[in-house]
Design a protein around this motif. Structure first.
Motif, short mmCIF file in Angstrom:
data_model
loop_
_atom_site.label_atom_id
_atom_site.label_comp_id
_atom_site.label_asym_id
_atom_site.label_seq_id
_atom_site.Cartn_x
_atom_site.Cartn_y
_atom_site.Cartn_z
N ALA A 243 39.38 52.27 47.93
CA ALA A 243 40.24 51.33 48.65
C ALA A 243 39.55 49.97 48.75
O ALA A 243 40.18 48.93 48.65
CB ALA A 243 40.56 51.86 50.04
N CYS A 244 38.22 50.02 48.94
CA CYS A 244 37.47 48.78 49.07
C CYS A 244 37.48 48.01 47.74
O CYS A 244 37.60 46.79 47.74
CB CYS A 244 36.03 49.10 49.47
N SER A 245 37.42 48.75 46.63
CA SER A 245 37.40 48.02 45.35
C SER A 245 38.77 47.42 45.06
O SER A 245 38.87 46.36 44.44
CB SER A 245 36.94 48.93 44.20
N ARG A 246 39.84 48.08 45.56
CA ARG A 246 41.17 47.49 45.39
C ARG A 246 41.29 46.21 46.23
O ARG A 246 41.84 45.21 45.79
CB ARG A 246 42.25 48.48 45.85
N ARG A 247 40.77 46.29 47.45
CA ARG A 247 40.81 45.12 48.32
C ARG A 247 39.99 43.99 47.68
O ARG A 247 40.41 42.84 47.67
CB ARG A 247 40.21 45.50 49.68
N ASN A 248 38.83 44.36 47.12
CA ASN A 248 37.99 43.34 46.50
C ASN A 248 38.65 42.71 45.29
O ASN A 248 38.40 41.55 44.96
CB ASN A 248 36.63 43.94 46.10
N HIS A 249 39.50 43.48 44.61
CA HIS A 249 40.24 42.92 43.48
C HIS A 249 41.12 41.76 43.97
O HIS A 249 41.12 40.67 43.39
CB HIS A 249 41.09 44.01 42.83
N LEU A 250 41.84 41.99 45.09
CA LEU A 250 42.66 40.90 45.66
C LEU A 250 41.76 39.72 46.04
O LEU A 250 42.04 38.57 45.72
CB LEU A 250 43.40 41.36 46.92
N PHE A 251 40.66 40.04 46.72
CA PHE A 251 39.77 38.98 47.21
C PHE A 251 39.22 38.14 46.05
O PHE A 251 39.10 36.93 46.15
CB PHE A 251 38.59 39.57 48.01
N ARG A 252 38.88 38.84 44.95
CA ARG A 252 38.34 38.12 43.79
C ARG A 252 39.37 37.13 43.25
O ARG A 252 39.05 35.97 42.96
CB ARG A 252 37.98 39.12 42.68
N VAL A 253 40.63 37.60 43.16
CA VAL A 253 41.68 36.71 42.64
C VAL A 253 41.90 35.55 43.62
O VAL A 253 41.99 34.38 43.21
CB VAL A 253 42.99 37.51 42.40
N PHE A 254 41.97 35.85 44.92
CA PHE A 254 42.15 34.77 45.92
C PHE A 254 41.07 33.70 45.73
O PHE A 254 41.35 32.51 45.67
CB PHE A 254 42.03 35.30 47.35
N ARG A 255 39.80 34.16 45.65
CA ARG A 255 38.69 33.20 45.56
C ARG A 255 38.74 32.40 44.27
O ARG A 255 38.58 31.19 44.28
CB ARG A 255 37.34 33.93 45.62
N THR A 256 38.99 33.10 43.15
CA THR A 256 38.97 32.41 41.85
C THR A 256 40.06 31.35 41.78
O THR A 256 39.82 30.22 41.36
CB THR A 256 39.18 33.44 40.71
N VAL A 257 41.29 31.72 42.22
CA VAL A 257 42.39 30.76 42.09
C VAL A 257 42.21 29.62 43.10
O VAL A 257 42.46 28.45 42.79
CB VAL A 257 43.77 31.46 42.23
N ASP B 75 50.77 46.91 48.91
CA ASP B 75 51.91 47.85 48.75
C ASP B 75 52.81 47.39 47.61
O ASP B 75 53.26 48.19 46.78
CB ASP B 75 52.75 47.91 50.03
N CYS B 76 53.10 46.09 47.61
CA CYS B 76 54.01 45.52 46.60
C CYS B 76 53.39 45.67 45.19
O CYS B 76 54.07 46.14 44.27
CB CYS B 76 54.25 44.06 46.95
N LEU B 77 52.11 45.33 45.05
CA LEU B 77 51.46 45.43 43.73
C LEU B 77 51.41 46.88 43.27
O LEU B 77 51.65 47.20 42.11
CB LEU B 77 50.05 44.84 43.79
N GLU B 78 51.12 47.76 44.21
CA GLU B 78 51.02 49.19 43.87
C GLU B 78 52.36 49.70 43.36
O GLU B 78 52.43 50.39 42.34
CB GLU B 78 50.58 49.98 45.11
N SER B 79 53.46 49.33 44.04
CA SER B 79 54.78 49.83 43.64
C SER B 79 55.15 49.32 42.25
O SER B 79 56.00 49.90 41.58
CB SER B 79 55.84 49.42 44.67
N LYS B 80 54.53 48.23 41.79
CA LYS B 80 54.84 47.68 40.48
C LYS B 80 53.78 48.07 39.44
O LYS B 80 53.76 47.54 38.33
CB LYS B 80 54.90 46.15 40.57
N GLY B 81 52.85 48.94 39.84
CA GLY B 81 51.79 49.37 38.92
C GLY B 81 50.83 48.24 38.58
O GLY B 81 50.24 48.20 37.51
N LEU B 82 50.68 47.30 39.50
CA LEU B 82 49.83 46.13 39.21
C LEU B 82 48.48 46.17 39.93
O LEU B 82 47.76 45.19 39.93
CB LEU B 82 50.57 44.84 39.59
N LEU B 83 48.17 47.32 40.53
CA LEU B 83 46.85 47.42 41.16
C LEU B 83 45.93 48.21 40.24
O LEU B 83 46.13 49.41 40.05
CB LEU B 83 46.94 48.14 42.51
N PRO B 84 44.96 47.56 39.63
CA PRO B 84 44.10 48.31 38.69
C PRO B 84 43.31 49.38 39.41
O PRO B 84 42.95 49.21 40.58
CB PRO B 84 43.17 47.24 38.14
N ASN B 85 43.09 50.49 38.73
CA ASN B 85 42.26 51.54 39.29
C ASN B 85 40.84 51.31 38.87
O ASN B 85 40.46 51.54 37.73
CB ASN B 85 42.71 52.91 38.74
#
Ligand code: HAM
Length: 439
Positions: A15-29, A326-336
């Motif tokens: 779960a933490c790595s999924r959260r970090n995926h969002l955080f990485r994108v937030f920071r980069t953009v 939740d939204c990304l997961e339902s669209k299969g957009l959360l990388p494992n």
């Protein structure tokens, strides 16, 4: 057995790595838009939120007296802390101020899908600029983040409204400055309440006019195009011209950002926070189902309200992590994410210590490396290496140790190469660059 408090979440590594995926994108953009990261305390004086955030959030505060008898609250949002921080540095900060933050927030809400009592927000704010291009820059950033996460116009929409337009229209309907906050609050809640409840709140704000006001408000809430808006504003003369001009400017800047296709004009959005003064918006999943993914707007007077003298216009938004994942997961957009090491050491009992020294070299070279703590045979260590998901096994037996060499096995292809221990990092980088060991 202890459980987390209702509405709070544990984050095991997955779960933490999924959260970090969002955080990485937030920071980069955010960095691509030249926003700078900042932070503020999680615990703040209770007064910071009372009156500044609006009744809804104040009712949801986690607050208590600290040991020094100070009334304090866990932050439910970041905007008042930001305004305080900017007000304290007054006019010394170069403008515009473009800052972002990633942090935890707390609201005592009823836990439900997409809503918790602790959640993370990405906040981006732009202070010191009155021009609507600043509002558009923020929406551009919001869109760029969602696109980088893999979403397209089939996946989300941004509903855009304007508090200044609402205020003009309500003034035209005879709503006084004093009654405005309560009326705007009633409009914000009207989508989630029975009409009778809204009318009751409107009647409290403007005695005896609740019903007629509600009829007008319902018509305004239905406005979904610039034409419909211009028609409705028509009676307001030059004020209407100025408002329509702002809308046109906003929409053309949004086009320039490539964000226009995501925008729906939607006057039903007024936002629940008391401090907004201009354009306001909320992002939703394209079907409109579920709670908002993000929300924001212009708040030109908050800094002055908190400082008493420093007057800095401002706008910003926040994305919440719960509805978004939740939204990304339902669209299969959360990388494992596979949390696997790069290397796993397999060695004999005699070689354990020299093996650990080799592991240190690999780690310093940037290769994530694990090994078995128990003394078990080679077969079991290979099994553990496989289970760990490591790409390579570093094999150190008597023969390799005596000749200061190590065998590297590519666990994907089964290919092996014996290399000098001195060139470990160099060789591993070479294998990586060529896609593994080939025979
Ligand atoms: P907000 O609309 O209250 O705005 O919150 C922004 C986002 O935070 C929401 O769209 C939602 O995704 C998330 N959120 C809010 N409450 C919860 C909750 N209880 N559980 C899970 N997620 C939640 C603000 O907070 C403003 N301060 C944003 C802003 C920044 N305006 C200007 N600058």
């Amino acid at each position: 057995m202890f459980e987390t408090l209702p509405g709070f979440r544990d984050f095991p590594p997955e779960a933490c790595s999924r959260r970090n995926h969002l955080f990485r994108v937030f920071r980069t953009v955010a960095r691509a838009f030249d926003f700078k990261e900042y932070d503020a305390p999680i615990l703040e004086p209770l007064d910071l939120y009372v009156e500044k955030s609006g009744a809804e959030i104040v009712g949801q505060l986690f607050h208590f007296m600290d040991k020094g008898d100070r009334p304090v609250a866990l932050r439910p949002e970041l905007t008042p802390s930001l305004a305080r921080m900017v007000a304290a540095q007054g006019n010394s900060l170069p403008k515009p101020i473009k800052w972002f933050n990633l942090g935890e927030h707390f609201r005592y809400e009823r836990p439900q899908k997409g809503r918790g009592r602790s959640f993370y927000q990405f906040n981006a704010d732009l202070l010191g600029e009155i021009n609507v291009s600043a509002d558009a820059e923020l929406i551009g950033l919001l869109v760029a983040i969602f696109e980088t996460l893999g979403m397209s116009s089939n996946d989300f929409r941004i509903r855009l409204s304007d508090r200044a337009t609402w205020v003009s229209l309500l003034n035209g309907l005879g709503v006084s400055e004093q009654a405005l906050p309560a009326v705007l609050n009633a409009i914000d809640k009207s989508g989630r309440r029975k009409p009778e409840q809204t009318m009751e709140s409107l009647n409290e704000a403007i005695p005896d006019q609740g019903e007629s006001l509600w009829q007008e408000i319902q018509n305004i809430k239905k406005i979904d195009s610039l034409d419909a808006l211009a028609k409705r504003l028509g009676t307001l003369g030059s004020e209407a011209d100025a408002l329509i001009h702002q809308w046109e400017e906003m929409l053309s800047f949004l086009s320039a950002h490539g964000a226009k296709e995501y925008i729906s004009i939607d006057l039903s959005i007024v936002r629940g926070l008391a401090y907004y003064t201009g354009f306001v918006y909320e992002a939703f999943e394209a079907s409109g189902e579920g709670r908002a993914l993000a929300g924001g707007g212009r708040y030109d007077h908050l800094v002055q309200k908190l400082s008493g003298n420093v007057d800095i216009p401002a706008c910003g938004f926040a994305i919440g992590d719960m509805t978004l994942s939740d939204c990304l997961e339902s669209k299969g957009l959360l990388p494992n994410y596979v949390l696997a090491p790069d290397l796993y050491l397999v060695c004999g009992e005699e070689q354990k210590k020299s093996g650990i020294s080799l592991v240190s070299v690999a780690r310093k070279g940037g290769f994530s490396t694990s090994y078995s703590f128990k003394m078990v045979g080679f077969g079991k260590q290979f099994k553990e290496a496989g289970k760990s998901g490591a790409r390579y096994a570093l094999i150190l037996g008597t023969e390799e140790a005596d000749s200061k060499r190590v065998k590297v096995k590519d666990l994907r292809t089964g290919a092996e190469e014996v290399i000098s221990q001195n060139s470990l990092v160099e060789k591993l980088e070479e294998f990586d660059a060529t896609g593994g060991i080939t025979t």
